[in-house]
Design an enzyme around this catalytic site. Structure first.
Site, mmCIF file in Angstrom:
data_model
loop_
_atom_site.group_PDB
_atom_site.id
_atom_site.type_symbol
_atom_site.label_atom_id
_atom_site.label_comp_id
_atom_site.label_asym_id
_atom_site.label_seq_id
_atom_site.Cartn_x
_atom_site.Cartn_y
_atom_site.Cartn_z
ATOM 1 N N SER A 31 0.923 -1.125 0.093
ATOM 2 C CA SER A 31 0.115 0.121 -0.016
ATOM 3 C C SER A 31 0.830 1.326 -0.026
ATOM 4 O O SER A 31 2.045 1.035 0.036
ATOM 5 C CB SER A 31 -0.979 -0.091 1.110
ATOM 6 O OG SER A 31 -0.076 0.079 2.289
ATOM 7 N N LYS A 32 0.094 2.553 -0.135
ATOM 8 C CA LYS A 32 0.846 3.746 -0.023
ATOM 9 C C LYS A 32 2.074 3.902 0.775
ATOM 10 O O LYS A 32 3.248 4.400 0.923
ATOM 11 C CB LYS A 32 -0.246 4.660 0.100
ATOM 12 C CG LYS A 32 -0.650 5.358 -1.132
ATOM 13 C CD LYS A 32 -1.349 6.484 -0.897
ATOM 14 C CE LYS A 32 -2.634 6.883 -2.180
ATOM 15 N NZ LYS A 32 -3.567 7.277 -1.749
ATOM 16 N N ARG A 33 1.743 3.104 2.181
ATOM 17 C CA ARG A 33 2.570 3.135 3.073
ATOM 18 C C ARG A 33 3.948 2.583 2.864
ATOM 19 O O ARG A 33 4.988 3.009 3.443
ATOM 20 C CB ARG A 33 2.116 2.059 4.321
ATOM 21 C CG ARG A 33 2.488 2.250 5.571
ATOM 22 C CD ARG A 33 1.124 1.655 6.835
ATOM 23 N NE ARG A 33 0.990 0.129 6.239
ATOM 24 C CZ ARG A 33 1.673 -0.668 6.360
ATOM 25 N NH1 ARG A 33 2.891 -0.379 7.197
ATOM 26 N NH2 ARG A 33 1.281 -1.979 6.062
ATOM 27 N N GLY A 48 5.311 3.185 -0.214
ATOM 28 C CA GLY A 48 5.931 3.808 -1.057
ATOM 29 C C GLY A 48 5.224 3.980 -2.266
ATOM 30 O O GLY A 48 3.867 3.911 -2.074
#
Ligand code: GLU
Length: 467
Positions: free
Chosen positions: A239-241, A243
């Site tokens: 996920s965005k977490r 990168g």
């Protein structure tokens, strides 16, 4: 229908995620490998969450990766009348029914089940209701088979079996008359004659419900291949977490589409120990049965390694074109400087991304305004002045035109003055680029041109003299 047809069916509620891109890639590869048809379908029935921007972002990502589709894009929102027609067919055949249970009633039953430690499940109140309570608000539910199991042979995961007792009567049409997700997918896949459904394994639990619908509607059931998830280094779903996850952000960070494709194909699929797959090669070798059963971990270092490989082996003219937007972002205009293709040739051996290449190309277009002090401080002032003078003289009187010729001139300067190459090359590199991270000296001089080289060395000489 024996003709193989596959589809990619993204929901336009965000950009094209690398996981989605890999699903699209596997579909596209199977289609190209088998001479089959690849269909793009936009699943925008969730009107609240679907946006035009997301549709555009998905199409842009697909096009950038070169995953061209043969039919579509079809939009589910164009097919509401069709879904309604099939809902009515099921109702008429007694395979679906109106359910008048209110949200409050359902909530109360769900809570009770939780309190009693039972798995919440629709209890079938309206399934066999003899008298319909008139025209009150209602949903339409599928009359799911009782008893037995629903089973399928997943092309990746093997046989998967669900006891029918676990599957309750699915709502196929909401109170406002709109069809629900699982129902639309089945109608679309059936009417588009999809023969193999390749999708993320977050859909495994939808599959038995969908199979029951195919059977109730008398449609042939397609084959299924559920692709395992992509995880971050901490083994949580990517996920965005972790990168960047959007395909377009990889383009903007300076990755080549063929590098990302090569990376994605190897994420879960293998062909012996091979790592490098060009488009044609992956098409030729792709076989869905070689997709692994377990989730894969996204590894940026490996992606960088592949990107460096493709940059190194790309046509410099093409790289120059791809580099332009990265240079514009840095407000560099190439018109009054060295030829960009020539610049690329000096940098492509060592750059991992186009962003990195753009950063390293800057000095060709902007003469240094500051010098790396620490690097200059390694040399005596007297030596620096003497080196700059000798090099300027040598270059002014020479007619060398290529990097090898220029390198030879520098060797002459060394021999004539009993200097080591490091004592000459490094100061000149600082004079030309401001720092020490730069291509070979001969390459820089040829690319910048002798005149500009002399101008820059003179400027550096004045700077040192004034210290
Ligand atoms: N629209 C679904 C998604 O984006 C895919 C459904 C499917 O492939 O069946 O996750």
């Amino acid at each position: 229908m024996s003709e193989l047809r596959v589809r990619f069916a993204p929901s336009p509620t965000g950009y094209l995620h690398v996981g989605g891109a890999r699903t699209a890639l596997f579909n596209w590869l199977l289609a190209r490998n088998q001479g089959a048809t690849f269909i793009l379908r936009i699943e925008d029935t969730d009107v609240e969450r679907s946006t035009k921007e997301s549709v555009d972002a998905i199409l842009e990502g697909m096009k950038w990766l070169g995953l061209e589709w043969d039919e579509g894009p079809f939009y589910q929102s164009d097919y509401f009348p069709l879904y309604k027609e099939y809902v009515q067919k099921l109702v008429a055949a007694g395979k679906a029914y109106k359910c008048y249970c209110t949200a409050e009633e359902l909530d109360a039953k769900r809570n009770l089940a939780m309190v009693e430690g039972r798995k919440p499940k629709y209890d079938g109140t309206c399934r066999d209701r003899a008298v319909q309570p008139g025209d009150q608000p209602h949903v339409i539910r599928f009359r799911a088979p009782h008893g037995g199991v629903t089973s399928f042979d997943d092309l990746i995961k093997g046989t998967i079996t669900f006891p029918n007792e676990e599957l309750d009567d699915l709502i196929i049409q909401r109170t406002d008359g709109t069809p629900t997700y699982n129902f639309c997918v089945v109608i679309d896949d059936a009417t588009m004659h999809i023969t193999t459904v390749i999708r993320g394994d977050d859909h495994v639990n939808n599959t038995p419900r969908q199979i029951q619908l195919y059977e109730a509607l008398g449609f042939p059931v397609p084959k299924f291949a559920h692709v395992p998830m992509i995880l971050g280094a901490d083994k949580a779903r990517l996920s965005k977490r972790h990168g960047a996850t959007s395909v377009i952000s990889y383009r903007d960070m300076g990755y080549l589409p063929e590098a990302l494709l090569n990376y994605l194909v190897r994420l879960g699929w293998s062909h012996g120990d091979d790592e490098i797959f060009g488009r044609e090669e992956m098409i030729q070798k792709f076989d869905i049965s070689n997709v692994g059963r377990s989730a894969s971990v996204f590894n940026t270092e490996k992606l960088n390694w592949l990107n460096a490989h493709y940059i190194k082996n790309s046509d410099p003219d093409r790289l120059a074109t791809l580099l332009l937007p990265h240079l514009s972002l840095r407000e560099v205009t190439t018109a009054n400087g060295p030829n960009l293709t020539a610049v690329v040739k000096t940098l492509q051996e060592r750059a991992q991304t186009l962003e990195e290449m753009a950063e390293r190309a800057l000095f060709y277009y902007n003469a240094p305004i500051v010098y790396d002090d620490a690097a200059l401080a390694k040399f005596d002032k007297e030596l620096l002045l003497a080196v700059f003078t000798a090099v300027i003289e040598k270059l002014s009187s020479s007619s060398a035109v290529d990097a090898a010729g220029i390198d030879a001139l520098f060797k002459e300067v060394c021999t004539e003055n009993s200097w080591k190459m490091g004592q000459v090359g490094q100061p000149v590199r600082i004079a030309l680029s401001g720092g020490t991270q730069a291509p070979g000296i001969g390459e820089i001089v040829v690319t910048l041109g002798v005149e500009e080289t002399i101008r820059r060395i003179q400027a550096a000489r004045e700077f040192v003299a004034g210290k």
